[in-house]
Motif scaffolding. Structure first.
Motif, PDB file in Angstrom:
ATOM      1  N   ARG A 141      -0.224  24.783   7.048  1.00 66.63           N
ATOM      2  CA  ARG A 141      -1.424  24.318   7.737  1.00 66.63           C
ATOM      3  C   ARG A 141      -2.570  24.155   6.746  1.00 66.63           C
ATOM      4  NH1 ARG A 141       1.055  27.998  11.216  1.00 66.63           N
ATOM      5  NH2 ARG A 141       1.453  27.191  13.328  1.00 66.63           N
ATOM      6  N   ILE A 142      -3.465  23.196   7.057  1.00 67.85           N
ATOM      7  CA  ILE A 142      -4.664  22.943   6.271  1.00 67.85           C
ATOM      8  C   ILE A 142      -5.873  23.161   7.178  1.00 67.85           C
ATOM      9  CG2 ILE A 142      -5.908  21.292   4.853  1.00 67.85           C
ATOM     10  CD1 ILE A 142      -3.257  22.151   3.667  1.00 67.85           C
ATOM     11  N   PHE A 143      -6.856  23.956   6.695  1.00 69.14           N
ATOM     12  CA  PHE A 143      -8.065  24.260   7.459  1.00 69.14           C
ATOM     13  C   PHE A 143      -9.294  23.813   6.671  1.00 69.14           C
ATOM     14  CE2 PHE A 143      -4.970  27.236   9.064  1.00 69.14           C
ATOM     15  CZ  PHE A 143      -5.269  27.366  10.414  1.00 69.14           C
ATOM     16  N   ASP A 144     -10.310  23.391   7.411  1.00 69.66           N
ATOM     17  CA  ASP A 144     -11.651  23.223   6.869  1.00 69.66           C
ATOM     18  C   ASP A 144     -12.497  24.307   7.525  1.00 69.66           C
ATOM     19  OD1 ASP A 144     -14.137  22.558   5.970  1.00 69.66           O
ATOM     20  OD2 ASP A 144     -14.030  20.444   6.544  1.00 69.66           O
ATOM     21  N   PRO A 145     -12.659  25.473   6.866  1.00 66.31           N
ATOM     22  CA  PRO A 145     -13.283  26.615   7.552  1.00 66.31           C
ATOM     23  C   PRO A 145     -14.729  26.380   7.941  1.00 66.31           C
ATOM     24  CG  PRO A 145     -13.019  27.050   5.212  1.00 66.31           C
ATOM     25  CD  PRO A 145     -12.296  25.775   5.482  1.00 66.31           C
ATOM     26  N   ARG A 146     -15.423  25.438   7.299  1.00 70.35           N
ATOM     27  CA  ARG A 146     -16.811  25.168   7.663  1.00 70.35           C
ATOM     28  C   ARG A 146     -16.925  24.246   8.860  1.00 70.35           C
ATOM     29  NH1 ARG A 146     -18.962  23.290   1.846  1.00 70.35           N
ATOM     30  NH2 ARG A 146     -17.036  22.072   2.070  1.00 70.35           N
ATOM     31  N   ALA A 151      -6.594  24.311  12.802  1.00 70.77           N
ATOM     32  CA  ALA A 151      -5.998  23.610  11.679  1.00 70.77           C
ATOM     33  C   ALA A 151      -6.219  22.112  11.819  1.00 70.77           C
ATOM     34  CB  ALA A 151      -4.499  23.911  11.598  1.00 70.77           C
ATOM     35  N   SER A 152      -6.608  21.468  10.725  1.00 72.39           N
ATOM     36  CA  SER A 152      -6.783  20.022  10.750  1.00 72.39           C
ATOM     37  C   SER A 152      -5.464  19.299  10.561  1.00 72.39           C
ATOM     38  CB  SER A 152      -7.772  19.600   9.649  1.00 72.39           C
ATOM     39  OG  SER A 152      -7.309  20.024   8.373  1.00 72.39           O
ATOM     40  N   GLN A 153      -4.508  19.912   9.881  1.00 77.83           N
ATOM     41  CA  GLN A 153      -3.197  19.317   9.675  1.00 77.83           C
ATOM     42  C   GLN A 153      -2.164  20.437   9.640  1.00 77.83           C
ATOM     43  OE1 GLN A 153      -2.891  15.868   6.762  1.00 77.83           O
ATOM     44  NE2 GLN A 153      -4.719  16.881   5.973  1.00 77.83           N
ATOM     45  N   SER A 154      -0.917  20.102   9.990  1.00 79.04           N
ATOM     46  CA  SER A 154       0.187  21.064   9.902  1.00 79.04           C
ATOM     47  C   SER A 154       1.489  20.300   9.785  1.00 79.04           C
ATOM     48  CB  SER A 154       0.218  21.988  11.123  1.00 79.04           C
ATOM     49  OG  SER A 154       0.495  21.254  12.300  1.00 79.04           O
ATOM     50  N   THR A 155       2.480  20.932   9.174  1.00 77.72           N
ATOM     51  CA  THR A 155       3.803  20.350   9.026  1.00 77.72           C
ATOM     52  C   THR A 155       4.803  21.466   8.794  1.00 77.72           C
ATOM     53  OG1 THR A 155       5.112  18.680   7.843  1.00 77.72           O
ATOM     54  CG2 THR A 155       3.684  20.073   6.523  1.00 77.72           C
ATOM     55  N   LYS A 156       6.068  21.175   9.022  1.00 79.98           N
ATOM     56  CA  LYS A 156       7.125  22.158   8.769  1.00 79.98           C
ATOM     57  C   LYS A 156       7.437  22.172   7.280  1.00 79.98           C
ATOM     58  CE  LYS A 156      11.655  23.682  10.394  1.00 79.98           C
ATOM     59  NZ  LYS A 156      12.797  23.387  11.278  1.00 79.98           N
ATOM     60  N   PHE A 195      -0.404  12.319   3.406  1.00 77.93           N
ATOM     61  CA  PHE A 195       0.874  11.950   4.034  1.00 77.93           C
ATOM     62  C   PHE A 195       1.635  13.258   4.242  1.00 77.93           C
ATOM     63  CE2 PHE A 195      -0.458   8.716   0.970  1.00 77.93           C
ATOM     64  CZ  PHE A 195      -0.666   7.619   1.801  1.00 77.93           C
ATOM     65  N   PHE A 196       1.199  14.011   5.269  1.00 80.12           N
ATOM     66  CA  PHE A 196       1.608  15.399   5.390  1.00 80.12           C
ATOM     67  C   PHE A 196       2.902  15.586   6.176  1.00 80.12           C
ATOM     68  CE2 PHE A 196       0.033  19.940   6.053  1.00 80.12           C
ATOM     69  CZ  PHE A 196       0.166  20.222   4.703  1.00 80.12           C
ATOM     70  N   SER A 197       3.491  14.509   6.650  1.00 81.63           N
ATOM     71  CA  SER A 197       4.679  14.670   7.493  1.00 81.63           C
ATOM     72  C   SER A 197       5.916  15.040   6.689  1.00 81.63           C
ATOM     73  CB  SER A 197       4.947  13.373   8.270  1.00 81.63           C
ATOM     74  OG  SER A 197       5.123  12.289   7.362  1.00 81.63           O
ATOM     75  N   SER A 198       5.978  14.655   5.416  1.00 79.48           N
ATOM     76  CA  SER A 198       7.143  14.971   4.587  1.00 79.48           C
ATOM     77  C   SER A 198       6.680  15.236   3.158  1.00 79.48           C
ATOM     78  CB  SER A 198       8.163  13.820   4.607  1.00 79.48           C
ATOM     79  OG  SER A 198       7.588  12.635   4.090  1.00 79.48           O
ATOM     80  N   ALA A 199       7.495  15.966   2.418  1.00 80.69           N
ATOM     81  CA  ALA A 199       7.154  16.336   1.046  1.00 80.69           C
ATOM     82  C   ALA A 199       7.354  15.153   0.104  1.00 80.69           C
ATOM     83  CB  ALA A 199       8.000  17.511   0.585  1.00 80.69           C
TER      84      ALA A 199
END
Length: 902
Positions: A141-146, A151-156, A195-199
């Motif tokens: 997961r990716i967060f922008d804590p401010r 979570a702004s984005q997440s992927t397996k 492009f967070f859906s795949s590595a």
């Protein structure tokens, strides 16, 4: 855990408090400081701006900020700032990369939302704007804590839920994750947040249960992969071009890695082209491992050392929370430039504590008891080591002697094995048995998983009814796609063993606490067998180990979860002896003693010697491995010693060598190997005193020569395979190719095939019989005693057989070769000639090579055409070319443009 600033090194250990020492000039001494006797540190991190500001997370659920003392200053007795206590323990702590006074901490459950399970890793992005997390629910997961807590984005990320780690690259949109796949193989993935859906890229390493720590240098793009409990460091370069993860170098460590950290680039020896330095935390030392790029000129190389982030923060906490994304100003690493400005954080003011408030303890030095603390030798911290080239452009070296030259020095100072250059190799595919299907992988860890003799191989299958496939070792090749004829055991197979004196009788133990004896036809199985030759009953719980007596016919020992070992007379098909009275699981492996009238057992409390033929009473007991997991035992050194493979309290696999007549005194030697879940299966060759060690699911086979006196273990070359094996067993000595100096042949069980593996010793005079490698071996296929004789107390010795092939002379009797006369080198001849003579010889040689310049060219001998022929050919057409336009020493074929007449 271990962390480093440009000045200090800090680490935590099993003892309370924080250990620390100087990065340069530590003189091998570490100090400890703590605020309470129970202050157990869970994580720590240095400020990226203040070299002496250290943050720690503690088991008391608080975050503490410490100001470590400078030269001549006193050690603080209390932290400068204490935050908390939190509701749950603090697991991870990391300072903000651009702002002083901001850090992120990971509790058992994070305050940031959207995590449905345990958070395993938390990291800041390089610009300090985002936070990346890895969770046990396999999500990245990716967060922008401010902006928001969601979570702004997440992927397996990885298929396995074991420990995952993250590291941001120097490119703000990319980060690296490490974890395990479904096969428990360590894998590394490169992600692009756009492009967070795949590595973007991924690579797979070895099978290991330890967590893989990614240490990434954003300036050079070098990624160091360090696995806890392992003895290797992998270095990769991370780029946007394919391959995105390209291997650079690999470093073999002398000791097991407990933690690792990168040294900031501001502390590197740039004039020595040191581009990377890793600090390895072992059980007794802190070891720097330097990576150098070989360059001839001793100067500052700008291409290797671009400007790096300085030590002055870009903003304060209020400005950052308001939305500022200012970046830290970069500084040059060139020593000719002005020194970097120093920064002192106001979070913990620099004050001196009175001497009487100092509370610290010195750890022992490298030559002291390693159980008391950590130490590092002065040379490992201050003396540069000679780099050994391990890659095309990068070299890696360790400060405590991992280079080949240092290994050679160690071999001069102590004994070395004549088998140290052993070469293990898989034989040609023509000898493989392939297309195996449906293997059973559920046999207990105490079982070898399959068994073989000189004729047959028995492999349990996953099918219902406890089926066992019997394959012919003399008939390699691809098995048919149809179902194989099998033995229908009736219950799931737990262990199986071939009778050493009857190659067609197979004993199979099942989960129904029964032992079934099967007879395989001499030509192999052609039809399914459903009725065994005999069934032995008596155990009340599952059986997990079977061992035939090596000298007495029709004697079989079995161990079970009913805490007994039973000795069976197969001729009478009855139980003759029972060993019981143990308070824990016994006989995780039983092994017949040197006089073959005793059974030795490795079990959880210790090692036990029981005399079987005379009474069912324990004669000796001794402490076994500390770990509560599986153990194996085998007789070594002509019956003088016992070798036990097990686990220590930290789940590290280890070997323990006992004197057979002094079990109560504990092991005489202990050797730690690595961290892995499977029990090491020791395979001992009494002819060479070599033990082969591997586990189910391993890719490496360790080889050691064993001695009954110090140093006890002599390491030899290990055998490594590209994929894990499901089992590994030793074949009879008669299967070895003696003419090729093959001293051991094994069978390696893979997922779909059986492969023979030969272990050979490189020798120059292979035309002679190597009698120092092949002593007379025991005839293991002929019984020495009957069952009644052994039960009556009789002992015996096996008959010995020479392995010398007909017509081969022993190397000990071979004539000594006269030393060959060495011809003088060409340099000696050249030294006797003058410069003019050398020049003339060189010119003459060049002329002879090119040929005589006055010789006619081949085309000079070609015949031309008459004038009339040219006129008749081109009559009535425009004349583009005549014979006079061609030079006398050329032909028309050499003219590049010759237009054809229309």
């Amino acid at each position: 855990q271990i962390k480093s600033s440009s000045t200090l090194i800090a680490f935590n250990s099993d003892r309370p408090g924080i250990g620390w020492t100087w990065l340069q000039g530590g003189h091998g001494t570490c100090k400890f400081m703590h605020s309470s006797p129970t202050d157990l540190v869970t994580d720590l991190d240095f400020s990226p701006f203040d070299d002496f500001l250290l943050g720690t997370g503690s088991a008391d659920r608080t975050v503490k900020l410490w100001r470590l003392p400078g030269p001549g200053q006193a050690l603080p007795s209390v932290p400068g700032v204490v935050l908390g206590p939190e509701a749950l323990p603090v697991e991870v702590l990391q300072f903000h990369p651009t702002t002083d006074g901001v850090f992120v901490s990971k509790k058992m459950w994070m305050d940031l939302e959207a995590h449905g399970d345990l958070v395993q890793s938390v990291v800041w992005s390089r610009d300090g704007a985002l936070v990346g997390t890895a969770c046990k629910d396999k999500q990245l997961r990716i967060f922008d804590p401010r902006a928001k807590p969601e979570a702004s984005q997440s992927t397996k990320a990885h298929e396995n839920s074991r420990d995952s780690r993250l590291a941001w690259t120097g490119m703000q949109e990319h980060l690296v994750s490490t974890g395990l796949n479904q096969m428990r193989e360590q894998e590394v993935k490169l992600w692009d947040t756009r492009f967070f859906s795949s590595a973007l890229a991924s690579l797979t390493l070895d099978t290991s249960p330890g967590s893989l720590m990614p240490l990434l240098d954003p300036d050079s793009g070098l990624l160091v992969l360090a696995g806890k409990g392992e003895r290797q460091l992998y270095c990769y370069e991370v780029t946007l071009q394919q391959p995105a993860l390209s291997p650079v170098t690999q470093c073999v460590l002398e000791s097991v890695l407990r933690g690792a950290a990168l040294v900031p680039r501001r502390a590197l020896a740039v004039m020595s082209c040191e581009v990377l330095r890793v600090l390895q935390l072992s059980d007794i030392a802190i070891i720097p491992i330097s990576h150098h790029v070989p360059r001839k000129a001793v100067e500052f190389h700008e291409d290797l050392f671009p400007d790096t982030a300085g030590c002055v923060p870009a903003s304060d906490p209020h400005t950052w929370w308001a939305g500022s994304n200012q970046q830290v100003q970069k500084v040059s690493l060139n020593p000719a430039h002005p020194p970097h400005p120093r920064f002192t954080s106001l979070l913990v003011p620099a004050t001196e504590a009175p001497p009487d408030t100092v509370q610290f303890a010195e750890a022992p030095r490298a030559d002291a008891d390693p159980a008391g603390g950590f130490s590092s030798s002065p040379s490992s911290l201050t003396s540069p080591s000679t780099p050994s080239s391990l890659g095309p452009s990068l070299s890696s070296s360790s400060g405590i002697g991992t280079s080949p030259s240092q290994r050679s020095l160690q071999s001069l100072l102590g004994p070395s094995s004549k088998f140290r250059h052993t070469q293990g190799s898989v034989l040609h595919r023509d000898s493989h048995i392939t297309n195996l299907k449906g293997l059973s992988l559920t046999t207990p860890g105490e079982s070898d998983g399959f068994c073989a003799n000189q004729l047959h191989v028995a492999v349990p299958l996953l099918s219902s009814g406890g089926q066992v496939a019997v394959l012919e070792l003399r008939k390699p090749g691809r098995l048919p796609d149809t179902a194989l004829p099998t033995l229908q055991n009736g219950a799931a197979v737990t262990d199986l063993a071939w009778d050493p004196f009857d190659p067609h009788r197979l004993a199979v133990a099942g989960e129904d606490a029964r032992i079934r004896l099967w007879r395989v036809p001499p030509g192999g199985l052609e039809n399914m067998l459903t009725t065994p030759e005999a069934v032995l009953t008596g155990h009340t719980e599952k059986i997990y180990s079977l061992r035939f007596h090596p000298l007495a016919a029709d004697i079989l020992a079995s161990s079970s979860y009913d805490l007994t070992i039973r000795i069976w007379d197969l001729q009478a098909r009855t139980e003759r002896l029972r060993l019981q009275g143990h308070q824990d699981q016994v006989g995780q492996l039983q092994e017949w003693g040197p006089n073959h009238g005793q059974v030795y057992m490795a079990f959880r409390p210790g090692v036990r010697d029981t005399s079987c033929a005379s009474c069912a009473v324990s004669q000796q007991e001794g402490p076994g491995p500390e770990g509560g997991r599986g153990a194996r035992i085998v007789w070594v050194c002509d019956g003088r010693c016992l070798l036990v493979s097990g686990f220590d309290s930290q789940s590290e696999r280890q070997l323990l060598l006992y004197m057979a007549d002094a079990l109560a005194g504990g092991p005489s030697a202990v050797l730690g190997l690595d961290v892995a879940p499977s029990t090491l299966l020791p395979i001992y060759d009494p002819d060479t005193s070599l033990v082969l060690l591997t586990g189910k699911g391993d890719t490496r086979v360790f080889l050691y020569e064993l001695l009954s006196e110090a140093p006890f273990f002599l390491e030899c070359n290990s055998f490594t395979s590209p994929d894990p094996h499901k089992g590994f067993i030793l074949l009879p000595k008669t299967e070895c190719d003696v003419r090729e100096v093959e001293f051991a042949r094994c069978l390696r069980l893979r997922q779909t095939s059986l492969e023979p593996v030969a272990f050979r010793l490189p020798r120059v005079r292979k035309e002679f019989f190597q009698d120092d490698v092949f002593p007379d071996t025991a005839v293991s296929w002929e019984p020495v005693l009957s069952a009644e004789a052994w039960l009556g107390g009789t002992n015996g010795q096996p008959r010995l057989l020479s392995l010398q092939p007909p017509g081969m002379i022993p190397v000990s009797q071979a004539p000594r070769e006269a030393p060959a006369r060495r011809a003088p080198s060409s340099a000696q001849y050249l030294e006797e000639k003058s410069d003019q003579q050398k020049k003339e010889e060189l010119l003459n040689a060049m002329v002879a090579k090119l040929g005589n310049r006055e010789d006619p060219l081949p085309q000079d001998s070609f015949e031309g055409v008459d004038e009339d022929e040219w006129v008749s050919e081109w009559q009535g057409r425009p004349a583009f070319l005549t014979s006079s336009t061609i030079p006398p020493r050329h032909t028309a074929a050499h003219i590049p443009f010759l237009p054809r007449p229309s």
